[in-house]
Design an enzyme around this catalytic site. Structure first.
Site, PDB file in Angstrom:
ATOM      1  N   HIS A  33      -6.840  -7.087   0.524  1.00 13.59           N
ATOM      2  CA  HIS A  33      -5.581  -6.325   0.468  1.00 13.59           C
ATOM      3  C   HIS A  33      -4.794  -6.416   1.324  1.00 13.59           C
ATOM      4  O   HIS A  33      -3.586  -6.260   1.066  1.00 13.59           O
ATOM      5  CB  HIS A  33      -6.622  -4.866   0.578  1.00 13.59           C
ATOM      6  N   ASP A  92       0.717  -1.285   0.016  1.00 12.76           N
ATOM      7  CA  ASP A  92       0.048  -0.112  -0.028  1.00 12.76           C
ATOM      8  C   ASP A  92       0.874   1.328  -0.118  1.00 12.76           C
ATOM      9  O   ASP A  92       1.581   1.428  -0.962  1.00 12.76           O
ATOM     10  CB  ASP A  92      -1.065  -0.092   1.238  1.00 12.76           C
ATOM     11  N   HIS A 142     -11.143   7.938  -0.524  1.00 10.74           N
ATOM     12  CA  HIS A 142     -10.253   8.670   0.533  1.00 10.74           C
ATOM     13  C   HIS A 142      -9.173   9.332  -0.149  1.00 10.74           C
ATOM     14  O   HIS A 142      -8.444  10.227   0.675  1.00 10.74           O
ATOM     15  CB  HIS A 142      -9.680   7.761   1.538  1.00 10.74           C
TER      16      HIS A 142
END
Length: 287
Positions: free
Chosen positions: A267, A102, A147
């Site tokens: 994820h 990420d 986001h």
């Protein structure tokens, strides 16, 4: 495996907190959002049986320092990548493998582009390079990244909005992005929520940089034809099929020596399927 926790100066008035264990060829593991280095707990313990494993909290996250994000470069991935190289060097590692998930993957990519003499191998977990990420976000499918747009706004409003419901905001992603809720037990979830609540301004500054200066850096590299010269492994959910783009093709433009592996877990793959992640990192280190 017992990990030693250290604080290391990496820049003016910035120290990173890191957990270190093992011996052998070094690998640095960078966490994602909304997490800390704790996300690597399973993978790091396995790799530390025969590697030197360094797991820092990124600038602005966890127990690392959180400088005010007044300037555009304070939380650029270029600055955060320089932190990582300085950390490894301070720990006696001039050349090291680097894996990121990420946000940490974006830092790892930038480190590979800016510091190829230091990064021997690179793994990216579940992101696209910043420039490509923005290019594929369009139409109603972009709601999955709401986001990104929220935290790209000028300072003030995003921070206040998130602070008004921080546990709900950060917890939303822990719930939405995992296929196996048991992968993040309650005690670990509390660590993530507490750490994120204490780091709202720096987390927003990190994301804001990815809508500004980070894009500029990627565009300059693409125009100059720069690529990742080391072996690269990408583990990725099949976002391309969901959002209508060729993820492997986008990655190949940046990483000529590429292994692209679609995964079926969620994820948070280092916590949901640590055996897969560990095996792929070990395979990468043989290339």
């Amino acid at each position: 495996m017992n990990f030693q926790h250290v604080r290391v100066p990496v820049a003016d008035n910035v120290e990173l907190s890191a957990a270190i264990a093992g011996s052998g060829s070094p690998i640095v593991l960078l966490h994602g959002f909304p997490q800390t280095h704790l996300m690597w707990r399973h993978v790091a313990a396995d790799l530390a049986t025969d590697h030197t494993v360094i797991c820092p909290d990124l600038r602005g996250y966890g127990a690392s320092d959180k400088p005010a994000g007044d300037g555009p470069d304070t939380y650029s991935k270029r600055t955060m990548a320089a932190d990582v190289v300085a950390l490894a060097r301070a720990l006696g590692q001039d050349r090291f493998a680097l894996a990121g998930h990420d946000r940490g993957a974006l830092v790892a990519i930038r480190a590979g582009l800016d510091h190829p003499e230091n990064v021997t191998h690179l793994a990216s977990l579940d992101v696209l390079p910043t420039l490509d990420m923005w290019d594929v976000m369009h139409g109603v499918s972009a709601q999955v990244g709401f986001h990104l747009y929220l935290m790209a706004q000028p300072p003030g409003l995003p921070e206040r909005m998130i602070a008004g419901a921080s546990d709900e905001f950060f917890g939303h992603f822990l719930d939405l992005w995992t296929n196996d809720p048991k992968a993040i037990p309650d005690d670990v979830r509390r660590v993530y929520l507490d750490a994120s609540r204490a780091a709202i301004p720096s987390i927003v500054a990190d994301y804001r940089a990815s809508a500004g200066v980070d894009v500029e850096h990627d565009r300059a590299d693409r125009a100059a034809g720069r690529t990742l010269t080391m072996p690269v492994t990408v583990l990725q959910q099949d976002w391309g099929a969901m959002l209508g783009f060729d993820a492997a093709g986008l990655w190949k433009a940046w990483a000529p020596d590429l292994r692209h592996v679609p995964v079926t877990c969620g994820h948070f793959m280092a916590e949901e399927d640590p055996a897969l992640v560990t095996a792929e990192l070990r395979e990468l280190l043989t290339r």
